[in-house]
Design an enzyme around this catalytic site. Structure first.
Site, PDB file in Angstrom:
ATOM      1  N   THR A 146      -8.170 -33.706  15.110  1.00 38.09           N
ATOM      2  CA  THR A 146      -8.654 -32.471  15.720  1.00 38.09           C
ATOM      3  C   THR A 146      -9.770 -31.844  14.894  1.00 38.09           C
ATOM      4  O   THR A 146      -9.607 -31.600  13.699  1.00 38.09           O
ATOM      5  CB  THR A 146      -7.482 -31.472  15.836  1.00 38.09           C
ATOM      6  OG1 THR A 146      -6.427 -32.075  16.576  1.00 38.09           O
ATOM      7  CG2 THR A 146      -7.920 -30.176  16.496  1.00 38.09           C
ATOM      8  N   GLU A 147     -10.911 -31.619  15.543  1.00 46.75           N
ATOM      9  CA  GLU A 147     -12.065 -30.974  14.909  1.00 46.75           C
ATOM     10  C   GLU A 147     -12.485 -31.655  13.600  1.00 46.75           C
ATOM     11  O   GLU A 147     -12.964 -31.007  12.675  1.00 46.75           O
ATOM     12  CB  GLU A 147     -11.772 -29.491  14.668  1.00 46.75           C
ATOM     13  CG  GLU A 147     -11.368 -28.738  15.935  1.00 46.75           C
ATOM     14  CD  GLU A 147     -12.459 -28.676  17.001  1.00 46.75           C
ATOM     15  OE1 GLU A 147     -13.643 -28.757  16.634  1.00 46.75           O
ATOM     16  OE2 GLU A 147     -12.122 -28.555  18.199  1.00 46.75           O
ATOM     17  N   LEU A 148     -12.286 -32.970  13.543  1.00 48.24           N
ATOM     18  CA  LEU A 148     -12.615 -33.790  12.364  1.00 48.24           C
ATOM     19  C   LEU A 148     -11.893 -33.335  11.096  1.00 48.24           C
ATOM     20  O   LEU A 148     -12.362 -33.585   9.981  1.00 48.24           O
ATOM     21  CB  LEU A 148     -14.132 -33.834  12.105  1.00 48.24           C
ATOM     22  CG  LEU A 148     -15.010 -34.509  13.151  1.00 48.24           C
ATOM     23  CD1 LEU A 148     -16.421 -34.714  12.602  1.00 48.24           C
ATOM     24  CD2 LEU A 148     -14.455 -35.850  13.622  1.00 48.24           C
TER      25      LEU A 148
END
Length: 404
Positions: A146-148
């Site tokens: 998630t979101e890197l």
């Protein structure tokens, strides 16, 4: 040959409807079906359908030499299935070419990797099941959190789950003088290869493309190719990672973003010594140059590239803590509605809406939120969570009575 690795994040949260204090204990359905359907259909017309058609055209035009990768959150796949089957079919056509890679992630686009290894593993398992279901048994080999969000510890958990590689941000405070344009290794388990986003060139497309105050406006393929050619010859992979909604939603069609992408592969092939690779190809072909040490989690959000977009204030931390206090109870409850709501209440967007960050990043947070204020987001979420807690307690009581 050196390669460009294009990766696109595809995610739409299941948004919560307005939920009052007086609804607690009375209304157990939390989701704003009208808004969710409307937004999916709007973004489908502006981004998903035209951009998928363009990518399919480019893959055929360059006979598979042009390649991209996606991660599509499970909650987004569910909404495609319910509200936009034409979008889901267009993604299937892309994957069927053999030149589009699907990445694994958490089913609900959640922050569970920061809190619970067991929930993280369950979430990843659910997402893998959905990829198998929708894409003919597809088995992902590379992970995108998630979101890197990434740290040494998270990377080690991902390696333990059997993935070959993982994507994250090429954050300046982590890299220092080093370049993001190499393949790296996880510091704990070197079997996991790590690809780092080149945020400068990625954000030139994703954020600055239509900014008329930007010194390099307008961005043309010729200019972008010049920047690509300026990358030192020993640097072997250029990772361009961005939200898929960049195309047509954040950067409207009128800005020329689709024409830019239509022309880019031809310019790369003609004027550079770069080709294109999927993340799996990049981690398999590249030789890791070093371990990347990330003791504290990073992300691709905001200037700080940290977790403050989701867990930067007391509102967010309280909601996050209260939610995960329920994990040990929820996993014992065999109820599809409870499990669905538990899954979707973990979506990171709910915490993002509570952000009180100001200045330049504040504008981005406001753009994505459907609430008037972060406090409204917090109150609405906590009202829902209060009702969910009551439901969990009632189920626990039922289980205890049944066991007697």
């Amino acid at each position: 040959m050196r390669n460009i690795c294009f990766y696109f994040q595809v995610h739409q949260p299941l948004r919560i409807k307005p939920y009052r204090f007086f609804d607690i204990g009375e209304d157990h359905y939390y989701w704003d079906d009208y808004s969710n359907k409307s937004i999916i259909r709007k973004v489908a017309q502006k981004c998903y359908l035209p951009m998928n058609a363009l990518l399919l055209e480019l893959i055929h035009a360059y006979k598979g030499q042009f390649k991209v990768a996606f991660s599509i959150s499970g909650v987004c796949l569910d909404q495609f299935e319910a509200y936009a089957p034409d979008v889901l079919e267009s993604f299937r056509k892309l994957v069927a070419t053999g030149h589009v890679e699907m990445l694994s992630e958490t089913d609900a686009h959640a922050l569970c990797s920061l809190k619970s290894k067991s929930e993280f593993e369950r979430m990843v398992g659910r997402h893998k099941d959905k990829l198998k279901k929708h894409f003919d048994g597809y088995e992902p080999k590379v992970f995108r959190n998630t979101e890197l969000i990434y740290s040494d510890k998270i990377g080690a958990m991902v390696a333990e789950m059997g993935f070959e590689g993982m994507l994250t941000e090429g954050a300046k405070h982590i890299l220092g003088w080093k370049s993001p344009n190499f393949v790296y290794q996880n510091a704990i388990d070197p079997n996991l290869k790590v690809l780092l986003k080149n945020f400068q060139l990625s954000d030139d497309i994703a954020f600055r493309f239509s900014n008329k105050t930007w010194n390099d406006y307008p961005l043309t393929t010729e200019k972008f190719v010049t920047w690509i050619n300026a990358i030192p010859k020993e640097q072997e992979v250029l990772n361009l990672f961005m939200d898929y909604e960049t195309f047509g939603e954040h950067q409207w069609a009128e800005t020329g973003i689709f024409e830019f992408m239509r022309a880019l592969p031809g310019a790369v092939f003609k004027y550079t010594n770069f080709g294109f690779a999927t993340p799996t190809e990049a981690v398999r072909q590249g030789t890791p140059v070093a371990k990347i040490h990330v003791p504290t989690p990073i992300s691709w959000a905001d200037e700080e590239r940290d977790l403050t977009a989701w867990l930067g204030n007391d509102l967010q931390k309280e909601a996050f803590t209260k939610l995960y206090e329920l994990e040990s109870k929820v996993v014992k409850i065999d109820d599809p509605d409870i499990q669905r709501d538990w899954n979707c209440l973990q979506t990171s967007d709910h915490f993002y809406y509570m952000s009180t960050k100001a200045l330049s990043d504040g504008a981005v947070h406001t753009y994505f939120s459907h609430y008037d204020t972060p406090y409204d987001a917090f109150i609405n979420y906590m009202n829902v969570l209060s009702d969910f807690i009551l439901r969990v307690k009632n189920k626990e009581k039922e289980l205890a009575e049944a066991a007697e």
